[in-house]
Scaffold this motif. Structure first.
Motif, PDB file in Angstrom:
ATOM      1  N   LEU A   1       0.902  -1.269  -0.091  1.00 15.95           N
ATOM      2  CA  LEU A   1      -0.010  -0.228  -0.050  1.00 15.95           C
ATOM      3  C   LEU A   1       0.848   1.453   0.163  1.00 15.95           C
ATOM      4  CD1 LEU A   1      -3.045  -0.926   2.338  1.00 15.95           C
ATOM      5  CD2 LEU A   1      -2.958  -0.910  -0.022  1.00 15.95           C
ATOM      6  N   LYS A   2       2.001   1.096   0.505  1.00 24.15           N
ATOM      7  CA  LYS A   2       3.069   2.106   0.324  1.00 24.15           C
ATOM      8  C   LYS A   2       4.499   1.512   0.397  1.00 24.15           C
ATOM      9  CE  LYS A   2       4.155   6.586   1.595  1.00 24.15           C
ATOM     10  NZ  LYS A   2       4.285   7.943   2.164  1.00 24.15           N
ATOM     11  N   ILE A   3       5.223   1.773  -0.696  1.00 26.68           N
ATOM     12  CA  ILE A   3       6.457   1.348  -0.964  1.00 26.68           C
ATOM     13  C   ILE A   3       7.374   2.418  -0.214  1.00 26.68           C
ATOM     14  CG2 ILE A   3       8.223   0.152  -2.251  1.00 26.68           C
ATOM     15  CD1 ILE A   3       6.442  -1.062  -3.998  1.00 26.68           C
ATOM     16  N   ASN A   4       8.214   1.861   0.937  1.00 25.06           N
ATOM     17  CA  ASN A   4       9.226   2.784   1.391  1.00 25.06           C
ATOM     18  C   ASN A   4      10.384   2.030   1.730  1.00 25.06           C
ATOM     19  OD1 ASN A   4      10.194   5.251   2.021  1.00 25.06           O
ATOM     20  ND2 ASN A   4       8.636   5.779   3.709  1.00 25.06           N
ATOM     21  N   ALA A   5      10.555   0.941   0.880  1.00 20.42           N
ATOM     22  CA  ALA A   5      11.583   0.056   1.348  1.00 20.42           C
ATOM     23  C   ALA A   5      13.053   0.545   1.516  1.00 20.42           C
ATOM     24  CB  ALA A   5      11.469  -1.198   0.406  1.00 20.42           C
ATOM     25  N   ILE A   6      13.703  -0.141   2.267  1.00 20.24           N
ATOM     26  CA  ILE A   6      15.090   0.048   2.332  1.00 20.24           C
ATOM     27  C   ILE A   6      16.030  -0.446   1.091  1.00 20.24           C
ATOM     28  CG2 ILE A   6      17.171  -0.438   3.418  1.00 20.24           C
ATOM     29  CD1 ILE A   6      16.010  -0.425   5.942  1.00 20.24           C
ATOM     30  N   GLN A   7      15.685  -1.596   0.702  1.00 14.31           N
ATOM     31  CA  GLN A   7      15.915  -2.402  -0.680  1.00 14.31           C
ATOM     32  C   GLN A   7      14.762  -3.358  -1.220  1.00 14.31           C
ATOM     33  OE1 GLN A   7      19.335  -4.665  -0.269  1.00 14.31           O
ATOM     34  NE2 GLN A   7      20.634  -3.074   0.260  1.00 14.31           N
ATOM     35  N   LEU A   8      14.745  -3.230  -2.314  1.00  9.02           N
ATOM     36  CA  LEU A   8      13.795  -4.008  -3.010  1.00  9.02           C
ATOM     37  C   LEU A   8      14.782  -5.247  -3.900  1.00  9.02           C
ATOM     38  CD1 LEU A   8      11.114  -1.520  -4.605  1.00  9.02           C
ATOM     39  CD2 LEU A   8      10.901  -3.311  -2.841  1.00  9.02           C
ATOM     40  N   ARG A   9      14.435  -6.345  -3.796  1.00  5.48           N
ATOM     41  CA  ARG A   9      15.080  -7.249  -4.598  1.00  5.48           C
ATOM     42  C   ARG A   9      14.207  -8.293  -5.510  1.00  5.48           C
ATOM     43  NH1 ARG A   9      18.970  -9.142   0.414  1.00  5.48           N
ATOM     44  NH2 ARG A   9      20.175  -7.184   1.043  1.00  5.48           N
ATOM     45  N   ILE A  10      14.589  -8.394  -6.606  1.00  7.87           N
ATOM     46  CA  ILE A  10      13.601  -9.415  -7.282  1.00  7.87           C
ATOM     47  C   ILE A  10      14.811 -10.215  -8.144  1.00  7.87           C
ATOM     48  CG2 ILE A  10      11.772  -9.691  -9.169  1.00  7.87           C
ATOM     49  CD1 ILE A  10      10.941  -7.176  -8.585  1.00  7.87           C
ATOM     50  N   ALA A  11      14.534 -11.496  -8.059  1.00  3.34           N
ATOM     51  CA  ALA A  11      15.538 -12.651  -8.534  1.00  3.34           C
ATOM     52  C   ALA A  11      16.894 -12.149  -8.007  1.00  3.34           C
ATOM     53  CB  ALA A  11      15.400 -12.606  -9.826  1.00  3.34           C
ATOM     54  N   ASP A  12      18.026 -11.717  -9.166  1.00  5.70           N
ATOM     55  CA  ASP A  12      18.926 -11.287  -8.547  1.00  5.70           C
ATOM     56  C   ASP A  12      19.472  -9.791  -8.704  1.00  5.70           C
ATOM     57  OD1 ASP A  12      20.786 -12.747 -11.411  1.00  5.70           O
ATOM     58  OD2 ASP A  12      19.026 -11.402 -11.178  1.00  5.70           O
ATOM     59  N   LEU A  13      18.476  -9.172  -8.815  1.00  7.50           N
ATOM     60  CA  LEU A  13      18.559  -7.729  -9.168  1.00  7.50           C
ATOM     61  C   LEU A  13      18.257  -7.107  -7.773  1.00  7.50           C
ATOM     62  CD1 LEU A  13      16.914  -6.876 -12.754  1.00  7.50           C
ATOM     63  CD2 LEU A  13      19.233  -7.495 -12.036  1.00  7.50           C
ATOM     64  N   PHE A  14      18.640  -6.026  -7.776  1.00  7.55           N
ATOM     65  CA  PHE A  14      18.348  -5.069  -6.307  1.00  7.55           C
ATOM     66  C   PHE A  14      18.361  -3.741  -6.637  1.00  7.55           C
ATOM     67  CE2 PHE A  14      21.754  -3.502  -3.980  1.00  7.55           C
ATOM     68  CZ  PHE A  14      22.898  -4.104  -4.451  1.00  7.55           C
ATOM     69  N   SER A  15      17.533  -3.099  -5.890  1.00 11.05           N
ATOM     70  CA  SER A  15      17.706  -1.575  -5.837  1.00 11.05           C
ATOM     71  C   SER A  15      17.512  -0.939  -4.669  1.00 11.05           C
ATOM     72  CB  SER A  15      16.526  -0.704  -6.951  1.00 11.05           C
ATOM     73  OG  SER A  15      15.414  -0.983  -6.437  1.00 11.05           O
ATOM     74  N   ARG A  16      18.050   0.109  -4.495  1.00 10.07           N
ATOM     75  CA  ARG A  16      17.835   0.701  -3.328  1.00 10.07           C
ATOM     76  C   ARG A  16      17.068   2.027  -3.144  1.00 10.07           C
ATOM     77  NH1 ARG A  16      21.501   4.768  -3.329  1.00 10.07           N
ATOM     78  NH2 ARG A  16      23.533   4.380  -4.686  1.00 10.07           N
ATOM     79  N   LYS A  17      16.713   2.611  -1.951  1.00  9.08           N
ATOM     80  CA  LYS A  17      16.046   3.927  -2.050  1.00  9.08           C
ATOM     81  C   LYS A  17      16.980   5.031  -2.238  1.00  9.08           C
ATOM     82  CE  LYS A  17      14.037   4.535   2.117  1.00  9.08           C
ATOM     83  NZ  LYS A  17      12.985   4.991   3.355  1.00  9.08           N
ATOM     84  N   PRO A  18      16.747   5.840  -3.070  1.00  9.12           N
ATOM     85  CA  PRO A  18      17.790   7.025  -3.611  1.00  9.12           C
ATOM     86  C   PRO A  18      18.276   7.718  -2.189  1.00  9.12           C
ATOM     87  CG  PRO A  18      15.649   7.018  -4.842  1.00  9.12           C
ATOM     88  CD  PRO A  18      15.384   6.151  -3.970  1.00  9.12           C
ATOM     89  N   ASP A  19      19.453   8.125  -2.521  1.00 12.44           N
ATOM     90  CA  ASP A  19      20.132   8.847  -1.197  1.00 12.44           C
ATOM     91  C   ASP A  19      19.628  10.357  -1.366  1.00 12.44           C
ATOM     92  OD1 ASP A  19      23.225   7.263  -1.539  1.00 12.44           O
ATOM     93  OD2 ASP A  19      21.389   6.852  -0.276  1.00 12.44           O
ATOM     94  N   ASN A  20      19.436  10.849  -2.667  1.00  9.82           N
ATOM     95  CA  ASN A  20      19.094  12.342  -2.532  1.00  9.82           C
ATOM     96  C   ASN A  20      17.487  12.639  -2.323  1.00  9.82           C
ATOM     97  OD1 ASN A  20      18.202  11.194  -4.933  1.00  9.82           O
ATOM     98  ND2 ASN A  20      19.800  12.464  -6.159  1.00  9.82           N
ATOM     99  N   LEU A  21      16.945  11.566  -2.123  1.00 11.44           N
ATOM    100  CA  LEU A  21      15.553  11.768  -2.130  1.00 11.44           C
ATOM    101  C   LEU A  21      15.349  12.186  -0.587  1.00 11.44           C
ATOM    102  CD1 LEU A  21      12.745  10.891  -3.308  1.00 11.44           C
ATOM    103  CD2 LEU A  21      12.812   9.122  -1.825  1.00 11.44           C
ATOM    104  N   GLU A  22      14.569  13.417  -0.562  1.00 12.80           N
ATOM    105  CA  GLU A  22      14.420  14.219   0.789  1.00 12.80           C
ATOM    106  C   GLU A  22      13.688  13.169   1.518  1.00 12.80           C
ATOM    107  OE1 GLU A  22      13.947  18.368   1.103  1.00 12.80           O
ATOM    108  OE2 GLU A  22      12.075  17.905   2.121  1.00 12.80           O
ATOM    109  N   VAL A  23      14.161  12.524   2.253  1.00 11.58           N
ATOM    110  CA  VAL A  23      13.420  11.553   3.144  1.00 11.58           C
ATOM    111  C   VAL A  23      12.814  12.047   4.295  1.00 11.58           C
ATOM    112  CG1 VAL A  23      13.794   9.470   4.417  1.00 11.58           C
ATOM    113  CG2 VAL A  23      15.046   9.842   2.653  1.00 11.58           C
ATOM    114  N   GLU A  24      11.482  12.021   4.589  1.00 15.54           N
ATOM    115  CA  GLU A  24      10.972  12.532   5.706  1.00 15.54           C
ATOM    116  C   GLU A  24      11.382  11.850   7.029  1.00 15.54           C
ATOM    117  OE1 GLU A  24       7.094  12.770   3.065  1.00 15.54           O
ATOM    118  OE2 GLU A  24       6.949  12.152   5.142  1.00 15.54           O
ATOM    119  N   LYS A  25      11.343  12.468   8.049  1.00 14.92           N
ATOM    120  CA  LYS A  25      11.755  11.716   9.331  1.00 14.92           C
ATOM    121  C   LYS A  25      10.885  10.507   9.753  1.00 14.92           C
ATOM    122  CE  LYS A  25      11.343  15.373  11.974  1.00 14.92           C
ATOM    123  NZ  LYS A  25      10.780  16.327  11.078  1.00 14.92           N
TER     124      LYS A  25
END
Lengths: 255, 279
Positions: A205-229
């Motif tokens: 319902l809301k993806i705010n994941a630290i990392q997403l991995r599908i099969a052998d690929l992975f992606s992370r939350k961008p660093d420069n995204l202004e992350v709310e506290k």
């Protein structure tokens, strides 16, 4: 249970031959009494037996009395999985017998480390491995259905799809051979298609994941995204993450 | 410390563990102050320090010099439980069961801890257990005899993450049916300028009920060094907050302190100038 000496040394204990929980507890007591178990940590293979939280507590006490900690529980039974998760233990679907014999824990760790690809060649190797996997093993389409919020430190593994009614806090890990669907906020690490299925997807319902991995690929939350506290859950934005053109892309689900 | 078996009433006190996961967020300070405040309100309170090897609760209570026997002496049966309970300097309703400084956390097992809690709760209204930091043996021992928990955290991501881990571990323990959050070292000014997480933010992340908010107070440093709990000092914000926490534990409905400071005339003038400047 005589040929278990090699697996005993690896920290794996197969109790799945017991027909009832009471027999399982008895078998475990006997093994502990014989003092054959040398390792400080154990992975228990429980097979199809359904255990209640009280049984899990009893298992834990027998092992604690011998100074052994439970690292992971392999079980096919959903009841046992829920009971074990409720007791704060890591749970996984039953591993196949071939894997029991062939893969030692050291090899499993090595296999994971190889996922940090630095060369094309290494990538291709894995591609070959993964395709072999899909052809020979049957992908189960069972679904694990959990009505629980996962807190930091809690892990769920399942050889099928996973549905979680609740949030997944940062620090939690979910790994499924199939799809992952979270009816809540996904804040931790989610790994779908863990056995090599590139068509698996992750929804929340809301993806705010630290990392997403599908099969052998992975992606992370961008660093420069202004992350709310904080991760405000007032506004849900249902999203789905899938592999598209070799990358994990997040699509909105309500548009 | 009546132990009259002739009386048919058996007081079963409440065993509350004060834990956090993260170190240095204020578990020991909170245990000392909440215990002292509860005793001032008339309750019989026993404090247990389970941080074996790194004990601090005795320092905060100013009772370091009076410790003869510790919890390890009780376990190893060198003394009776009663002999190891040190009475507070000011309040006879308050006792401390100190940890051993010369041993470590392997000196105690969860079963032994549970036994001590069970024995103490027969004679005391409240048994507060000060847990060490971490999730290992020390923590497991501290929660062994408890039926309630207070999770202490500060408004920082690291502390909140660790608190989340701890709550997960507490949820898995059936005996603990009531756990609440104590948010410590809150700086209202920083919350207002959005430089610090607000209590709402923390509660949003942790999904747990709030027990109390303790503001950052320099007097805590003074009180620690003197060995005098801050609830005994007058006019300290943290002291008032801890007193409120004790009242809430005893069932009273105390509203949470409002942290908003009304804008001073200088703030109003400043904001007027800033508004006109940006036009």
């Amino acid at each position: 249970m005589n040929d278990n000496t090699s697996t005993l040394e690896q920290g794996l204990l197969d109790l799945s031959e017991a027909s009832t929980p009471a027999n399982m507890l008895l078998d475990l007591s006997n093994i502990m009494d014989k003092n054959e178990f040398k390792s400080k940590k154990v992975k228990l293979v429980l097979g199809n037996v359904s255990l209640t939280p009280a049984h899990i507590c009893a298992l834990k006490s027998i092992l604690e009395a011998a100074g052994v900690e439970i690292e992971l529980i392999y079980t096919n039974s959903v009841h046992t999985q829920l009971a074990a998760l409720g007791a704060g233990l890591a749970v996984s679907e039953q591993i196949f017998n071939e894997e029991l014999k062939n893969e030692t824990p050291e090899q499993a760790v090595e296999a994971k480390e190889e996922e940090q690809y630095s060369t094309e060649a290494a990538l291709e190797e894995v591609f070959k491995l993964e395709t072999v996997d899909i052809e020979t093993t049957e992908l189960k389409s069972d679904t694990l259905y959990l009505k629980q919020t996962l807190r930091s430190g809690q892990v769920v593994h399942f050889d099928g799809n996973i549905v979680i009614i609740g949030d997944c806090h940062p620090g939690s890990e979910i790994s499924a051979a199939g799809d992952i669907s979270i009816w809540g906020v996904l804040g931790g690490i989610a790994h779908a298609g863990a056995k090599g299925n590139y068509n698996a997807c992750i929804r929340a319902l809301k993806i705010n994941a630290i990392q997403l991995r599908i099969a052998d690929l992975f992606s992370r939350k961008p660093d420069n995204l202004e992350v709310e506290k904080n991760e405000k859950v007032n506004i849900f934005k249902p999203e789905e993450a899938k592999i598209s053109n070799g990358e994990i892309i997040i699509y909105p689900l309500n548009g | 410390m009546a132990n009259n078996k002739e009386e048919t009433q058996v007081m079963t006190g409440r065993v509350i563990v004060v834990t956090s996961g993260k170190g240095g967020v204020g578990k020991t300070t909170s245990t000392a102050n909440i215990g002292t405040a509860l005793a001032k309100n008339g309750a019989k309170v026993a404090l247990i320090d389970t941080d074996i090897g790194l004990r601090n609760l005795d320092l905060l209570m100013g009772l370091e010099n009076r410790i003869v026997y510790t919890i390890v002496d009780v376990i190893e049966e060198r003394c009776k439980l009663n002999q190891a309970l040190v009475k507070d300097k000011k309040n006879p309703n308050l006792v401390l069961l100190a940890a051993a400084q010369t041993r470590d956390k392997t000196a105690l097992t969860a079963e032994q801890m549970k036994d001590i809690c069970d024995r103490l709760k027969e004679d005391f209204d409240f048994v507060l257990v000060d847990s060490p930091a971490g999730i290992e043996q020390g923590f497991q021992n501290a929660i062994a005899g408890a039926s309630e928990a207070i999770i202490v955290t500060t408004p920082e991501m690291s502390a909140v993450r660790d608190a989340d881990r701890i709550i997960g571990l507490l949820e898995a323990k059936e005996e603990i049916d009531n756990y609440k959050l104590l948010l410590n070292r809150v700086r209202p000014a920083m919350v207002q300028t959005n430089d610090m997480m607000s209590p709402e933010d923390v509660l949003d992340i942790l999904s747990v009920k709030l027990l109390g908010l303790i503001p950052e107070d320099e007097n805590i440093i003074i009180s620690t060094n003197k060995g005098e709990p801050i609830v005994n000092m007058d006019n300290s914000k943290a002291g008032i907050a801890y007193n409120n926490v004790a009242r809430r534990i005893q069932g009273e409905d105390v509203p949470f302190m409002s942290f908003e400071t009304p804008p001073t005339w200088f703030d109003k003038v400043k904001s007027f100038f800033l508004a006109t400047a940006s036009n």
